[in-house]
Write a protein that holds these residues in place. Structure first.
Motif, PDB file in Angstrom:
ATOM      1  N   MET A  30       3.474  -2.554 -25.693  1.00 17.94           N
ATOM      2  CA  MET A  30       4.626  -2.756 -26.566  1.00 17.94           C
ATOM      3  C   MET A  30       4.178  -3.055 -27.997  1.00 17.94           C
ATOM      4  SD  MET A  30       7.485  -2.626 -24.682  1.00 17.94           S
ATOM      5  CE  MET A  30       8.736  -3.759 -25.218  1.00 17.94           C
ATOM      6  N   LYS A  31       3.031  -3.674 -28.161  1.00 19.04           N
ATOM      7  CA  LYS A  31       2.543  -4.012 -29.491  1.00 19.04           C
ATOM      8  C   LYS A  31       2.199  -2.767 -30.289  1.00 19.04           C
ATOM      9  CE  LYS A  31       0.701  -8.523 -28.285  1.00 19.04           C
ATOM     10  NZ  LYS A  31      -0.509  -9.352 -28.130  1.00 19.04           N
ATOM     11  N   ASP A  32       1.895  -1.677 -29.615  1.00 22.43           N
ATOM     12  CA  ASP A  32       1.513  -0.444 -30.287  1.00 22.43           C
ATOM     13  C   ASP A  32       2.710   0.328 -30.837  1.00 22.43           C
ATOM     14  OD1 ASP A  32      -1.105  -1.005 -29.658  1.00 22.43           O
ATOM     15  OD2 ASP A  32      -1.101   0.224 -27.847  1.00 22.43           O
ATOM     16  N   PHE A  33       3.913  -0.025 -30.431  1.00 27.53           N
ATOM     17  CA  PHE A  33       5.097   0.693 -30.877  1.00 27.53           C
ATOM     18  C   PHE A  33       5.456   0.324 -32.320  1.00 27.53           C
ATOM     19  CE2 PHE A  33       6.725   0.743 -26.245  1.00 27.53           C
ATOM     20  CZ  PHE A  33       6.001   1.885 -25.985  1.00 27.53           C
ATOM     21  N   THR A  34       6.048   1.292 -33.020  1.00 30.88           N
ATOM     22  CA  THR A  34       6.540   1.029 -34.372  1.00 30.88           C
ATOM     23  C   THR A  34       7.885   0.309 -34.275  1.00 30.88           C
ATOM     24  OG1 THR A  34       7.763   3.108 -34.502  1.00 30.88           O
ATOM     25  CG2 THR A  34       5.441   3.144 -35.218  1.00 30.88           C
ATOM     26  N   GLN A  35       8.377  -0.152 -35.413  1.00 37.48           N
ATOM     27  CA  GLN A  35       9.673  -0.823 -35.419  1.00 37.48           C
ATOM     28  C   GLN A  35      10.775   0.127 -34.973  1.00 37.48           C
ATOM     29  OE1 GLN A  35       7.715  -0.910 -38.252  1.00 37.48           O
ATOM     30  NE2 GLN A  35       7.293  -3.050 -38.675  1.00 37.48           N
ATOM     31  N   ASP A  36      10.693   1.393 -35.402  1.00 35.92           N
ATOM     32  CA  ASP A  36      11.712   2.372 -35.008  1.00 35.92           C
ATOM     33  C   ASP A  36      11.701   2.613 -33.501  1.00 35.92           C
ATOM     34  OD1 ASP A  36      12.588   2.705 -37.588  1.00 35.92           O
ATOM     35  OD2 ASP A  36      11.382   4.506 -37.965  1.00 35.92           O
ATOM     36  N   GLN A  37      10.521   2.692 -32.928  1.00 42.22           N
ATOM     37  CA  GLN A  37      10.419   2.923 -31.492  1.00 42.22           C
ATOM     38  C   GLN A  37      10.969   1.724 -30.715  1.00 42.22           C
ATOM     39  OE1 GLN A  37       6.202   3.664 -31.387  1.00 42.22           O
ATOM     40  NE2 GLN A  37       6.484   5.884 -31.196  1.00 42.22           N
ATOM     41  N   MET A  38      10.627   0.525 -31.160  1.00 38.57           N
ATOM     42  CA  MET A  38      11.143  -0.676 -30.500  1.00 38.57           C
ATOM     43  C   MET A  38      12.667  -0.728 -30.591  1.00 38.57           C
ATOM     44  SD  MET A  38       8.697  -2.486 -29.149  1.00 38.57           S
ATOM     45  CE  MET A  38       9.261  -4.167 -29.069  1.00 38.57           C
ATOM     46  N   ALA A  39      13.203  -0.430 -31.776  1.00 42.91           N
ATOM     47  CA  ALA A  39      14.650  -0.453 -31.964  1.00 42.91           C
ATOM     48  C   ALA A  39      15.331   0.594 -31.081  1.00 42.91           C
ATOM     49  CB  ALA A  39      14.989  -0.205 -33.433  1.00 42.91           C
ATOM     50  N   THR A  40      14.725   1.764 -30.962  1.00 44.09           N
ATOM     51  CA  THR A  40      15.294   2.819 -30.124  1.00 44.09           C
ATOM     52  C   THR A  40      15.320   2.399 -28.662  1.00 44.09           C
ATOM     53  OG1 THR A  40      14.479   4.493 -31.663  1.00 44.09           O
ATOM     54  CG2 THR A  40      15.078   5.240 -29.456  1.00 44.09           C
ATOM     55  N   LEU A  41      14.219   1.835 -28.185  1.00 44.59           N
ATOM     56  CA  LEU A  41      14.174   1.381 -26.788  1.00 44.59           C
ATOM     57  C   LEU A  41      15.199   0.283 -26.531  1.00 44.59           C
ATOM     58  CD1 LEU A  41      10.324   1.277 -26.140  1.00 44.59           C
ATOM     59  CD2 LEU A  41      11.979   2.912 -25.244  1.00 44.59           C
ATOM     60  N   GLN A  42      15.283  -0.658 -27.448  1.00 43.16           N
ATOM     61  CA  GLN A  42      16.237  -1.760 -27.293  1.00 43.16           C
ATOM     62  C   GLN A  42      17.670  -1.225 -27.280  1.00 43.16           C
ATOM     63  OE1 GLN A  42      15.896  -4.736 -30.327  1.00 43.16           O
ATOM     64  NE2 GLN A  42      17.074  -6.228 -29.168  1.00 43.16           N
ATOM     65  N   THR A  43      17.956  -0.273 -28.142  1.00 43.84           N
ATOM     66  CA  THR A  43      19.299   0.310 -28.208  1.00 43.84           C
ATOM     67  C   THR A  43      19.634   1.044 -26.915  1.00 43.84           C
ATOM     68  OG1 THR A  43      19.082   0.553 -30.595  1.00 43.84           O
ATOM     69  CG2 THR A  43      20.808   1.838 -29.526  1.00 43.84           C
ATOM     70  N   LYS A  44      18.686   1.771 -26.382  1.00 43.66           N
ATOM     71  CA  LYS A  44      18.945   2.503 -25.131  1.00 43.66           C
ATOM     72  C   LYS A  44      19.162   1.551 -23.961  1.00 43.66           C
ATOM     73  CE  LYS A  44      17.030   6.901 -26.375  1.00 43.66           C
ATOM     74  NZ  LYS A  44      16.319   8.075 -25.958  1.00 43.66           N
ATOM     75  N   LYS A  45      18.401   0.455 -23.943  1.00 43.46           N
ATOM     76  CA  LYS A  45      18.623  -0.546 -22.896  1.00 43.46           C
ATOM     77  C   LYS A  45      20.029  -1.127 -23.006  1.00 43.46           C
ATOM     78  CE  LYS A  45      13.851  -2.077 -22.332  1.00 43.46           C
ATOM     79  NZ  LYS A  45      12.919  -3.206 -22.530  1.00 43.46           N
ATOM     80  N   MET A  46      20.453  -1.395 -24.236  1.00 42.02           N
ATOM     81  CA  MET A  46      21.803  -1.932 -24.438  1.00 42.02           C
ATOM     82  C   MET A  46      22.859  -0.903 -24.070  1.00 42.02           C
ATOM     83  SD  MET A  46      21.309  -4.092 -27.959  1.00 42.02           S
ATOM     84  CE  MET A  46      23.009  -4.619 -28.025  1.00 42.02           C
ATOM     85  N   ALA A  47      22.590   0.367 -24.376  1.00 41.46           N
ATOM     86  CA  ALA A  47      23.540   1.425 -24.039  1.00 41.46           C
ATOM     87  C   ALA A  47      23.734   1.513 -22.521  1.00 41.46           C
ATOM     88  CB  ALA A  47      23.064   2.760 -24.592  1.00 41.46           C
ATOM     89  N   LEU A  48      22.662   1.348 -21.793  1.00 37.83           N
ATOM     90  CA  LEU A  48      22.764   1.365 -20.329  1.00 37.83           C
ATOM     91  C   LEU A  48      23.522   0.142 -19.815  1.00 37.83           C
ATOM     92  CD1 LEU A  48      19.174   2.543 -19.347  1.00 37.83           C
ATOM     93  CD2 LEU A  48      21.322   3.779 -18.982  1.00 37.83           C
ATOM     94  N   ALA A  49      23.227  -1.007 -20.367  1.00 31.23           N
ATOM     95  CA  ALA A  49      23.834  -2.248 -19.873  1.00 31.23           C
ATOM     96  C   ALA A  49      25.298  -2.387 -20.292  1.00 31.23           C
ATOM     97  CB  ALA A  49      23.047  -3.450 -20.374  1.00 31.23           C
ATOM     98  N   LEU A  50      25.622  -1.904 -21.498  1.00 38.75           N
ATOM     99  CA  LEU A  50      26.961  -2.131 -22.040  1.00 38.75           C
ATOM    100  C   LEU A  50      27.847  -0.894 -22.042  1.00 38.75           C
ATOM    101  CD1 LEU A  50      25.918  -4.286 -25.122  1.00 38.75           C
ATOM    102  CD2 LEU A  50      26.710  -5.096 -22.905  1.00 38.75           C
ATOM    103  N   ASP A  51      27.332   0.241 -21.598  1.00 33.72           N
ATOM    104  CA  ASP A  51      28.083   1.495 -21.588  1.00 33.72           C
ATOM    105  C   ASP A  51      28.622   1.815 -22.983  1.00 33.72           C
ATOM    106  OD1 ASP A  51      29.063   3.787 -20.361  1.00 33.72           O
ATOM    107  OD2 ASP A  51      31.024   2.865 -19.970  1.00 33.72           O
TER     108      ASP A  51
END
Length: 157
Positions: A30-51
């Motif tokens: 996870m430390k190797d990811f850029t800020q954009d990649q981290m934000a994208t992953l976090q957003t997708k996790k939220m999209a799954l959890a919150l529809d």
């Protein structure tokens, strides 16, 4: 008998060493990811959890990118403070904590604008659970003696 015991000991030690090696690999990745990649992953996790719909995903992605950049700046600041071994004064600590709470409030307001009531309630529960997970991980680390604070306590005694 000694041979069997030593063989068993070697197997156990190898298993423990291997398990400890594997434990940190996900966080290291996870430390190797850029800020954009981290934000994208976090957003997708939220999209799954919150529809979330596409509009909400785009708005939350922007919020997450902004937060990731701020988090990176703060991390760099803390690392530089740690390397220089400069301890902040009580006023500086107060300012840092106050700024942190202000940013959390602003983030909460932004999320409230984007999410509907049901999604917002689920998001609030997720945030609460995130805090309890962190606290339970800290407790586990203390119990295992892997927390740096515990090592300092032993050294001071």
């Amino acid at each position: 008998m000694k041979y069997l015991f030593s063989l068993l000991l070697v197997v156990i030690m190898t298993t423990v060493a291997f398990a400890q090696n594997q434990q940190g690999t996900m966080m290291k990745g996870m430390k190797d990811f850029t800020q954009d990649q981290m934000a994208t992953l976090q957003t997708k996790k939220m999209a799954l959890a919150l529809d979330l719909n596409n509009t909400q995903q785009n708005q939350i992605l922007a919020i997450n990118k902004k937060q990731a950049i701020e988090r990176k700046k703060k991390t760099d600041l803390y690392k530089s403070m740690k390397e220089s071994e400069a301890k902040p004064t009580s006023d500086e600590r107060f300012k840092m904590m106050n700024d942190m709470l202000d940013s959390k409030l602003a983030h909460q307001k932004e999320m409230k604008k984007v999410l509907n009531e049901k999604q917002y309630e689920v998001w609030k529960k997720m945030q609460k659970n995130k805090g309890t997970k962190m606290r339970s991980k800290e407790k586990m680390m203390k119990a295992k003696g892997k927390n740096k604070g515990i090592k300092k306590e032993y050294k001071s005694k």
